[in-house]
Write a protein that holds these residues in place. Structure first.
Motif, PDB file in Angstrom:
ATOM      1  N   LYS A   1     -40.585   0.297 -42.105  1.00 45.50           N
ATOM      2  CA  LYS A   1     -41.658   1.225 -41.766  1.00 45.50           C
ATOM      3  C   LYS A   1     -42.625   0.595 -40.771  1.00 45.50           C
ATOM      4  O   LYS A   1     -43.016   1.222 -39.777  1.00 45.50           O
TER       5      LYS A   1
ATOM      6  N   ILE B   1     -41.045   0.587 -37.417  1.00 42.50           N
ATOM      7  CA  ILE B   1     -41.101   1.919 -36.789  1.00 42.50           C
ATOM      8  C   ILE B   1     -42.479   2.181 -36.203  1.00 42.50           C
ATOM      9  O   ILE B   1     -42.618   2.609 -35.060  1.00 42.50           O
ATOM     10  N   ILE B   2     -43.520   1.867 -36.978  1.00 41.17           N
ATOM     11  CA  ILE B   2     -44.877   2.137 -36.517  1.00 41.17           C
ATOM     12  C   ILE B   2     -45.199   1.289 -35.292  1.00 41.17           C
ATOM     13  O   ILE B   2     -45.733   1.788 -34.302  1.00 41.17           O
TER      14      ILE B   2
ATOM     15  N   LEU C   1     -43.117  -0.030 -33.118  1.00 40.18           N
ATOM     16  CA  LEU C   1     -42.322   0.426 -31.975  1.00 40.18           C
ATOM     17  C   LEU C   1     -42.933   1.694 -31.379  1.00 40.18           C
ATOM     18  O   LEU C   1     -43.051   1.838 -30.158  1.00 40.18           O
ATOM     19  N   THR C   2     -43.334   2.618 -32.251  1.00 36.41           N
ATOM     20  CA  THR C   2     -43.934   3.867 -31.761  1.00 36.41           C
ATOM     21  C   THR C   2     -45.218   3.587 -30.994  1.00 36.41           C
ATOM     22  O   THR C   2     -45.440   4.118 -29.921  1.00 36.41           O
ATOM     23  N   CYS C   3     -46.062   2.703 -31.580  1.00 41.38           N
ATOM     24  CA  CYS C   3     -47.323   2.386 -30.915  1.00 41.38           C
ATOM     25  C   CYS C   3     -47.061   1.743 -29.567  1.00 41.38           C
ATOM     26  O   CYS C   3     -47.727   2.051 -28.574  1.00 41.38           O
TER      27      CYS C   3
ATOM     28  N   LEU D   1     -44.439   2.134 -27.598  1.00 43.13           N
ATOM     29  CA  LEU D   1     -43.976   3.154 -26.652  1.00 43.13           C
ATOM     30  C   LEU D   1     -45.122   4.070 -26.228  1.00 43.13           C
ATOM     31  O   LEU D   1     -45.246   4.429 -25.054  1.00 43.13           O
ATOM     32  N   ALA D   2     -45.973   4.432 -27.201  1.00 39.99           N
ATOM     33  CA  ALA D   2     -47.098   5.308 -26.876  1.00 39.99           C
ATOM     34  C   ALA D   2     -48.022   4.622 -25.877  1.00 39.99           C
ATOM     35  O   ALA D   2     -48.492   5.242 -24.921  1.00 39.99           O
TER      36      ALA D   2
ATOM     37  N   PHE E   1     -46.816   4.774 -22.399  1.00 42.04           N
ATOM     38  CA  PHE E   1     -46.997   6.048 -21.718  1.00 42.04           C
ATOM     39  C   PHE E   1     -48.460   6.371 -21.435  1.00 42.04           C
ATOM     40  O   PHE E   1     -48.765   7.085 -20.510  1.00 42.04           O
ATOM     41  N   LEU E   2     -49.349   5.842 -22.258  1.00 44.62           N
ATOM     42  CA  LEU E   2     -50.759   6.112 -22.017  1.00 44.62           C
ATOM     43  C   LEU E   2     -51.374   5.058 -21.108  1.00 44.62           C
ATOM     44  O   LEU E   2     -52.341   5.321 -20.408  1.00 44.62           O
TER      45      LEU E   2
END
Lengths: 296, 296
Positions: free
Chosen positions: B29, B32-33, B35-37, B39-40, B43-44
Motif C-alpha cells: 500500500k 502504491i501511494i 508511486l502515485t504521488c 507520478l502526480a 504531472f503537476l
C-alpha cells in the motif's frame, strides 16, 4: 397536430444545420474543389483546373511523405505512452487509498490547459542553455555536460520533444477516462474470479482488461484523432524543424498555405489527411461496435 | 499448506501469519501511494515550475544554472508583460470570442439536439451522423477553406470571424453532448408543458432548458475551453486588431527571446484562472469528458 414529427425535428435543427452547412459543409466542398486547381493565394487570377495533379505531386513529394511518417510516429509514440502511463495511474488511483480522491482532483486541473501553454512550458524546460531538464539530468549524472542535449535544435530529438509535451498534457485525460472505465466494472466479476482462485495477474488479464477494452478503445481513438491533428505544440516547440525533422502534416499544411500560398496543393494534402483519418477511425469504430454488441 | 495438522497449527500460526500478511499488504500500500504521488508530482511539477518562474525576478528566469525556488518573490514579470505587448487587449479579444461563440453554439446546439432527441426521424439520424463525422475532420484541413471564406466576406482580423469559426466548430460538439442530456429527460415533461398551453418552442425554453442546466453547464465549459485555448485559427485569421491571448503569448518567444519572464507571467495569467475554475466545476468536467467514452 399541425406539424409532423420529422418536420418539427428539422425546424429545431434548422438554425444549427444552417450554421454547419455554411461554415462546415460548404468549406469541405470548397476544400475538395480547390484541391483540383492550381490555386495560388498570391495570384488568385491564375486559377486553373488541373485534375488530380495536386494529389500526384503531394503523394510523390518527399516532404509530404516525411510529414506523414512523422505524424504516424507522433501518434504512436504519444498515444502509446499516454495509454501506458494513464492506465498505470488509473489502476493506482482505483485502489482507492486515502487521499487518492484529492490526487485525482489535482490531476484534473491540467486538463483545461491550452496545448500552446504545454508547448511553452516544455520549450522553457528543454532549453539547452537555462532549461531545467538538462541541468537535472546533469545533476543526476546522466549527462556529462548540462548543455549536451539540444532537445529542440537537434533533429534527433526534436520530434521526441514534441511527443513529451503532448504526453505530459494529455495523460491526465487518458487516466480520467480509464479510471471511469475501471470504476464501471461490476464488483461481482472480481468476486467471481476470486472464488475461482485467480491470482492478481490473472484477474487483471482476464477480468479487468477485457471489461476495460471498449472504454480503452474509445479513449485511444479520441486521442489518436487529436494527436493526428496536433498543431499548437509542434508549432510552438519546433515549428517543424530543424529541417523537417519534426514536421507533422498540420504544420506542413499550414506552411504550404501561409508561406507559399499554395491553396491547391495544401487542399489536396488536407483531403488525403481526412481520408486517412476517417479510414483509421472507422477501423477502430468497427472494433468498438462488435464487442459491445455481442455483450448486449 | 494442506499437510499441516490443521487444528493445532492453525491456532498457533494464525496471528503470526496474518501479521506477515498485514506487513506485506501495508508495504504494498505504501508503495502504491508513493508511486502515485511521484507520478502526480511529475504531472503537476512543470506547471508549478512555470508558476514559480513567473514570480522570480525577470533575469532569474533565464539564469544558467536554473533555480527552482525564486531568490525573492516579485510581480516584476507580471508588470513587465504589459510593457512588451498590448496583452490586455489580447485577453479581452480572447474573452469576447470565447464567451460569444459559447453562448451562440450552446444555444444552437441545444435547439438542434432537442429536435433530434425528441422527434426521431430518418432525416434526424442523417443529421446526427453528419454531426458526429464532422468531429473527425482535422482542424487544419477545415481551416484552409474557412480562411478563404472569411477573407472573401472581408472579416479577416475581426472578432466576428473568430466567433463564427468557433461557433461552427463547437455546434456539432454541443449537439453531441446535449443529446445525451435531453434523452435522459422524460417526454412527460414536454407533454405536461404542452397541456399547460406552451408551444413546442415554449416547452423547450420554459421547461426543458431550465432542467437541463447541468448539461448546459458541461457543454459551455467545453465549448469555452476550445475557443479560449485555440491557437491555430487565431494565428491564421487575425493579425493586429483581433489577435487573441494565445497568439500574443506565443509572440514573446519570437520577439523577445532573452526575456522569458514576462512570457511565463502571461502564460500563468492565461491559464491559472481557468484551472482554478475547472477545479471547482470538476463534476461537470468529469461527466463531459467521460460521456463520449464511457456510456451507461
Amino acid at each position: 397536430m399541425k406539424y409532423t414529427n420529422s418536420k418539427l425535428s428539422i425546424l429545431f435543427f434548422l438554425p444549427a444545420g444552417l450554421f454547419m452547412g455554411v461554415f462546415l459543409l460548404y468549406p469541405l466542398f470548397l476544400l475538395v474543389k480547390d484541391s483540383l486547381f492550381t490555386y495560388n493565394l498570391l495570384d488568385p487570377a491564375a486559377k486553373q483546373f488541373v485534375g488530380l495533379t495536386n494529389y500526384v505531386s503531394a503523394l510523390t513529394s518527399e516532404r509530404f511523405l516525411q510529414s506523414t511518417w512523422n505524424t504516424v510516429i507522433y501518434i504512436v509514440g504519444a498515444v502509446g505512452t499516454e495509454f501506458v502511463l494513464g492506465l498505470l495511474l488509473a489502476l493506482l488511483l482505483n485502489t482507492g487509498f486515502r487521499g487518492s480522491q484529492s490526487i485525482r482532483t489535482l490531476l484534473l486541473a491540467p486538463l483545461m490547459l491550452a496545448p500552446l501553454v504545454s508547448g511553452l512550458i516544455w520549450k522553457f524546460m528543454l532549453n539547452d542553455q537555462f532549461g531545467v531538464i538538462n541541468w537535472g539530468l546533469y545533476k543526476l549524472g546522466i549527462l556529462s555536460d548540462p548543455h549536451q542535449v539540444l532537445w529542440l535544435s537537434d533533429s534527433k530529438y526534436a520530434l521526441l520533444s514534441t511527443i513529451i509535451a503532448d504526453v505530459w498534457l494529455t495523460t491526465p485525460f487518458m487516466m480520467l477516462v480509464l479510471l471511469a472505465g475501471l470504476q464501471g466494472i461490476p464488483k461481482g466479476l472480481y468476486e467471481a474470479s476470486q472464488i475461482d482462485g485467480a491470482n492478481k495477474w490473472q484477474t487483471f488479464r482476464y477480468v479487468t482488461l477485457p471489461s476495460l477494452a471498449p472504454v480503452a478503445i474509445v479513449a485511444v481513438l479520441i486521442r489518436m484523432i487529436d494527436a493526428a491533428r496536433t498543431f499548437d505544440i509542434v508549432w510552438v516547440l519546433t515549428k517543424g524543424g530543424p529541417g523537417f525533422s519534426s514536421e507533422v502534416l498540420s504544420t506542413y499544411m499550414y506552411k504550404m498555405l501561409t508561406r507559399y500560398g499554395q491553396v491547391g496543393e495544401a487542399s489536396a494534402m488536407a483531403v488525403i489527411f481526412i481520408v486517412l483519418l476517417l479510414a483509421l477511425s472507422s477501423f477502430f469504430i468497427s472494433k468498438i461496435w462488435s464487442p459491445s454488441h455481442e455483450k448486449k | 499448506m494442506s499437510n499441516y495438522p490443521v487444528a493445532e497449527t492453525n491456532r498457533q500460526m494464525k496471528p503470526n501469519q496474518s501479521f506477515h500478511l498485514q506487513l506485506k499488504k501495508r508495504t504494498w500500500k505504501v508503495f502504491i501511494i508513493l508511486l502515485t504521488c511521484f507520478l502526480a508530482l511529475l504531472f503537476l511539477g512543470p506547471y508549478i515550475y512555470l508558476l514559480l518562474t513567473s514570480l522570480k525576478p525577470s533575469s532569474e528566469a533565464v539564469s544558467s544554472p536554473p533555480t527552482l525556488w525564486p531568490s525573492k518573490f516579485t510581480f516584476e514579470s507580471y508588470i513587465g508583460m504589459f510593457e512588451y505587448l498590448p496583452i490586455g487587449k489580447y485577453f479581452v479579444n480572447s474573452l469576447v470570442a470565447a464567451v460569444a461563440s459559447t453562448a451562440l453554439s450552446v444555444f444552437l446546439g441545444a435547439l438542434g439536439a432537442y429536435g433530434l432527441s425528441r422527434f426521431s426521424s430518418k432525416i434526424g439520424n442523417v443529421f446526427l451522423l453528419f454531426t458526429l463525422s464532422i468531429r473527425m475532420v482535422p482542424m487544419i484541413s477545415i481551416a484552409i477553406p474557412m480562411y478563404m471564406i472569411i477573407q472573401n466576406i472581408g472579416l479577416i482580423d475581426t472578432k466576428l470571424a473568430l466567433i463564427l469559426v468557433y461557433t461552427s466548430i463547437n455546434v456539432p460538439f454541443a449537439i453531441w453532448l446535449m443529446i445525451g442530456f435531453f434523452d435522459s429527460i422524460p417526454k412527460e415533461f414536454d407533454e405536461a408543458a404542452r397541456v399547460d398551453g406552451c408551444s413546442r418552442f415554449g416547452a423547450f425554453m420554459k421547461v426543458i432548458l431550465p432542467i437541463s442546466l447541468p448539461g448546459l453547464a458541461t457543454t459551455s465549459i467545453f465549448t469555452f475551453m476550445l475557443a479560449w485555448n485555440d491557437f491555430l485559427f487565431a494565428l491564421l485569421m487575425t493579425s493586429t486588431e483581433a489577435k487573441t491571448a494565445t497568439v500574443g503569448i506565443s509572440e514573446f518567444l519570437t520577439a523577445y527571446n532573452l526575456d522569458l519572464g514576462p512570457m511565463t507571467a502571461a502564460a500563468v495569467s492565461f491559464s491559472l484562472p481557468v484551472m482554478i475554475f475547472s477545479f471547482f466545476v470538476q463534476r461537470y468536467i468529469v461527466s463531459g469528458m467521460t460521456l463520449g467514452a464511457v456510456k451507461e
